[in-house]
Write a protein that holds these residues in place. Sequence first.
Motif, PDB file in Angstrom:
ATOM      1  N   CYS A   1      -7.969  -8.848   8.955  1.00 14.06           N
ATOM      2  CA  CYS A   1      -6.989  -9.501   8.083  1.00 14.06           C
ATOM      3  C   CYS A   1      -7.146 -11.025   8.154  1.00 14.06           C
ATOM      4  CB  CYS A   1      -5.574  -9.115   8.495  1.00 14.06           C
ATOM      5  SG  CYS A   1      -4.294 -10.005   7.591  1.00 14.06           S
TER       6      CYS A   1
ATOM      7  N   CYS B   1      -2.864  -5.366   4.469  1.00 17.86           N
ATOM      8  CA  CYS B   1      -2.718  -5.358   5.921  1.00 17.86           C
ATOM      9  C   CYS B   1      -1.372  -4.724   6.274  1.00 17.86           C
ATOM     10  CB  CYS B   1      -2.789  -6.773   6.484  1.00 17.86           C
ATOM     11  SG  CYS B   1      -2.486  -6.820   8.270  1.00 17.86           S
TER      12      CYS B   1
ATOM     13  N   ASN C   1      -5.051 -13.185   7.500  1.00 18.49           N
ATOM     14  CA  ASN C   1      -3.775 -13.789   7.898  1.00 18.49           C
ATOM     15  C   ASN C   1      -3.452 -13.593   9.381  1.00 18.49           C
ATOM     16  OD1 ASN C   1      -1.341 -15.180   7.194  1.00 18.49           O
ATOM     17  ND2 ASN C   1      -0.283 -13.224   7.396  1.00 18.49           N
ATOM     18  N   CYS C   2      -3.626 -12.357   9.885  1.00 20.84           N
ATOM     19  CA  CYS C   2      -3.227 -12.091  11.274  1.00 20.84           C
ATOM     20  C   CYS C   2      -4.390 -11.606  12.157  1.00 20.84           C
ATOM     21  CB  CYS C   2      -2.076 -11.090  11.317  1.00 20.84           C
ATOM     22  SG  CYS C   2      -2.545  -9.399  10.920  1.00 20.84           S
TER      23      CYS C   2
ATOM     24  N   CYS D   1       0.855  -7.362   8.894  1.00 22.16           N
ATOM     25  CA  CYS D   1       1.601  -8.557   8.478  1.00 22.16           C
ATOM     26  C   CYS D   1       2.031  -8.513   7.013  1.00 22.16           C
ATOM     27  CB  CYS D   1       0.793  -9.815   8.752  1.00 22.16           C
ATOM     28  SG  CYS D   1      -0.606 -10.027   7.640  1.00 22.16           S
TER      29      CYS D   1
ATOM     30  N   TYR E   1       0.034  -8.763   4.374  1.00 19.83           N
ATOM     31  CA  TYR E   1      -0.872  -9.491   3.488  1.00 19.83           C
ATOM     32  C   TYR E   1      -1.477  -8.543   2.458  1.00 19.83           C
ATOM     33  CZ  TYR E   1      -5.050 -12.088   2.018  1.00 19.83           C
ATOM     34  OH  TYR E   1      -6.020 -12.707   1.286  1.00 19.83           O
TER      35      TYR E   1
HETATM   36 ZN   LIG Z   1      -2.453  -9.092   8.640  1.00 20.59          ZN
END
Ligand SMILES: [Zn+2]
Length: 158
Positions: free
Chosen positions: A24, A52, A26-27, A55, A57
Motif C-alpha cells: 500500500c 487497502c 499509504n500505509c 487504511c 486507501y
Molecule cells: Zn494502506
Amino acid sequence: METRTKHTYRTELSEFAKDVLVECPNCQRQALVNTNGETVYKAEKIKVRVVCGHCGYSKDVERIWVRNKQFILGEAIDPFFHLPLWLRIEVGGNLLWAYNYEHLSFIEAHIAAKLRERNGFEHHKTRSVGARLPRWMTAAKRREEMLRAIEKLRSKTL
Ligand SMILES: [Zn+2]
C-alpha cells in the motif's frame, strides 16, 4: 533459445497478473489490485482498482489508461499502478517476486520439481515444467535457498 524461454515465461506471467498483491502506498501494508479475476489479456475491458483493507486507501484505473503503454508486465511491480509487489524478496542478488499466492505456489512447485529431478525422481514430469522459469531461479545451487525464501514470503505479516 534464451529469448524463447523468456517469452514463454512472459506469456505465463500474464496468466498470473490478476488480483495482484502490492504494498500500500499509504500505509505500506498489503493491498490488493483487484482485476475481478480477469487476466491482463482482457484487462482493457475491465475497471481495475487498488484497495487497502488496512487504511482504506483506494484508487481506480480506467480502461483507456490500461490500453496504453503504461501497462507493465514482468517487473516487481503491479502492471497497472506500478506499486511494488507485496511478494518480493532478494535471493542471492536476484529479486524473486510473485503477483499473488497462486503465482508463488507455481514458482515453488517448479523449483521443488527441479530439486526432486536432481535427486533422481520424477524425470517424466519435470521435463515440461522446468524450462519456464528464469535460469537463476532454478540454478541447482540456489534451489533450497529459493524454497526457503518462498516460505518466508508466504508467512510475511499482512
Ligand atoms: Zn494502506
